[in-house]
Design an enzyme around this catalytic site. Structure first.
Site, PDB file in Angstrom:
ATOM      1  CG  HIS A 108      -0.482  -0.017   2.528  1.00 21.34           C
ATOM      2  ND1 HIS A 108      -0.128   1.145   3.202  1.00 21.34           N
ATOM      3  CD2 HIS A 108      -0.272  -1.030   3.402  1.00 21.34           C
ATOM      4  CE1 HIS A 108       0.271   0.840   4.423  1.00 21.34           C
ATOM      5  NE2 HIS A 108       0.213  -0.474   4.571  1.00 21.34           N
ATOM      6  CG  ASP A 163       2.520   0.070   7.870  1.00 22.02           C
ATOM      7  OD1 ASP A 163       2.088  -0.526   6.872  1.00 22.02           O
ATOM      8  OD2 ASP A 163       1.788   0.458   8.785  1.00 22.02           O
ATOM      9  CD  GLU A 220      -3.370  -1.404   5.346  1.00 23.88           C
ATOM     10  OE1 GLU A 220      -3.559  -2.381   6.078  1.00 23.88           O
ATOM     11  OE2 GLU A 220      -2.778  -0.373   5.755  1.00 23.88           O
ATOM     12  CD  GLU A 221      -1.440   2.181   7.466  1.00 23.61           C
ATOM     13  OE1 GLU A 221      -2.214   1.664   8.308  1.00 23.61           O
ATOM     14  OE2 GLU A 221      -0.250   1.859   7.369  1.00 23.61           O
ATOM     15  CG  ASP A 278       0.831  -3.948   5.002  1.00 21.94           C
ATOM     16  OD1 ASP A 278       1.697  -3.136   5.395  1.00 21.94           O
ATOM     17  OD2 ASP A 278      -0.384  -3.817   5.269  1.00 21.94           O
ATOM     18  CG  HIS A 302       0.308   2.201  12.549  1.00 26.45           C
ATOM     19  ND1 HIS A 302      -0.919   1.703  12.914  1.00 26.45           N
ATOM     20  CD2 HIS A 302       0.526   1.735  11.286  1.00 26.45           C
ATOM     21  CE1 HIS A 302      -1.429   0.983  11.936  1.00 26.45           C
ATOM     22  NE2 HIS A 302      -0.550   0.986  10.936  1.00 26.45           N
TER      23      HIS A 302
END
Length: 465
Positions: A278, A290, A324-325, A352, A423
């Site tokens: 992503h 990520d 995606e997030e 991912d 994140h």
């Protein structure tokens, strides 16, 4: 006599295929490990573009960058797929503070807003705190003990899991569903322990969800060290208060794109193998593990095919999914259009889980498909790919499930460090080891090559032995 002759030739043919596949996979790894292209792509994506939250100018820049990178590779086709995405903005740097404590008075606590959260207003919000470890515990407290308070969800990772993704799965429901559950009982805000097995001062964001008809209350992640401190203080001083200030807000949806590049199959072009990651990331850090690594690894699969002069029998398609997030709209749009256009996907591989040392693949498919991959285990184990397991896939390729006999495959690197960075503001280019990331790209390319050459049907349980 003909049948006997055929029987005698089969082992020789199988041996010849093995030798050819082994030699090709060696070339794939040799090329990937001596090329710096994927690493430089990651450097550009993270350092020149940076964090790429859906709807942001940086996400738009990443779309254009990835389109140009794949167009310069002279692929058979590069195109954009329109998708409307949410546009949430964080606003000012968040403030979190323990106040009115009998033990420490006032103490700063590292927090960050959860994705999709509403803000507190400019003045911020202060209230007493009630700590829970589960939704059942919250329900037992009832409105009487929750109304007007900040609910602090403090369930840690279960560190007995060797696979840290399992620990994440056992804790993340409090981030996704905590604000709604707390609001139903009259809470005015939510704090959620960061989703990591490490003890850090860095808060980990991630998306939360609201529910129609339920009051939207501000929701923030608190660092694990902050969570430990707050929990200890509450045991001796249950009347302390917490102050939080967040100016985040949700703006109107924005037009964005999935970015797709493909090499047409030489024999079965209608059979598609997807490999992807992503393109969006959270707005903290640089979105390196990520999922910058997943994107550049997927592009690298195509580069390796082109550079080595391989002509895949089936179409190979690299997809940079958007959103995606905080919405998964790119994955859903891709699957929707694939179904509408009657496309036949035989496999979809998602990266991912960070750019760490490859361990193997998780296969979500039929028994025959799983067993077919097992027939290649001897080809893959020399490169550290020992774990070929049932289950897997990924968020972006998940919407393809049920469309024909597509196998959903998750690339599984070593998971021990992933949630140190996941994140956060420390998910930066510097945290990615070049060789580990290159090994991952080569691993994905090797499996794509084998699927393209041999398909995924016809496997048997005896193949592993």
């Amino acid at each position: 006599m003909v049948a006997a002759a055929t029987a005698l030739t089969l082992p020789a043919m199988a041996q010849q295929n093995y030798a050819q596949d082994s030699a090709t996979i060696k070339k794939i790894y040799d090329n990937a490990l001596t090329s710096f292209e994927s690493y430089e792509n990651l450097r550009y994506l993270t350092k020149n573009i940076g964090a790429r939250l859906s709807g942001s100018p940086q996400a738009a820049a990443a779309v254009e960058w990835s389109r140009q990178v794949m167009e310069e590779m002279s692929l058979d086709r590069v195109y954009l797929q329109e998708v409307m995405v949410p546009h949430w903005v964080r606003g000012d740097k968040e403030v979190g503070r323990i106040i009115n404590s009998k033990l420490v008075g006032t103490a700063d606590a590292p927090i960050c807003a959860l994705g999709s959260s509403v803000g507190t207003g400019d003045a911020g919000l202060s209230a007493e705190v009630v700590e829970v470890k589960s939704f059942e515990e919250l329900e037992k407290l009832g409105k009487k003990n929750v109304k007007g308070k900040i609910v602090f969800f403090n369930r840690p990772f279960d560190n007995t899991h060797i696979e840290t993704m399992r620990a994440y799965g056992g804790a993340v429901d409090q981030r996704g569903g905590g604000p709604v559950a707390a609001a139903k009982l009259g809470a005015v805000g939510v704090l959620v322990r960061s989703m990591t097995n490490d003890f850090q001062d860095v808060p980990h964001t991630g998306n939360t969800r609201y529910e129609e008809g339920v009051t939207k209350i501000p929701a923030a992640a608190i660092s694990t060290n902050g969570a430990e401190q707050l929990s200890k203080l509450l045991k001796n001083d249950p009347g302390l208060k917490f102050y939080m200030r967040m100016t985040c807000q949700t703006l109107p949806d924005v037009l964005s794109y999935n970015v797709i590049g493909e090499i047409k199959g030489s024999e079965k072009p209608d059979e598609i193998i997807v490999v992807g990651g992503h393109l969006d990331s959270w707005d903290l850090g640089e979105g390196a593990h990520d999922d910058g690594t997943g994107c550049v690894q997927s592009i690298e699969v195509l580069r390796l095919m082109k550079d080595l002069g391989l002509k895949p029998k089936r179409t190979i398609r690299a997809v940079m999914f958007m959103n995606e997030e905080n919405g998964l709209r790119g994955g859903r749009k891709y699957a929707e259009l694939a179904k509408a256009q009657g496309e036949k996907h035989v496999a979809a591989i998602e990266s991912d889980a960070g750019g760490f040392t490859p361990r193997g693949f998780g296969i979500d498919g039929t028994e025959a498909q799983y067993n077919k991959v097992l027939t290649w285990k001897k080809l893959l184990t020399p490169y550290g790919l020992h774990d070929i397991v049932r289950g897997g896939g990924g968020a972006d390729i998940g919407p393809l499930k049920g469309q024909g006999s597509v196998a959903l495959i998750g690339f599984d690197p070593d998971s021990q460090r992933y949630f140190d960075y996941h994140h956060t503001q420390i998910d930066t280019f510097e945290q990615v080891n070049r060789r580990e990331m290159q090994l991952g790209a080569a691993s994905m390319a090797a499996l794509v090559y084998l699927i393209s050459e041999h398909g995924l049907e016809g496997g048997s349980a005896k193949a592993q032995k």
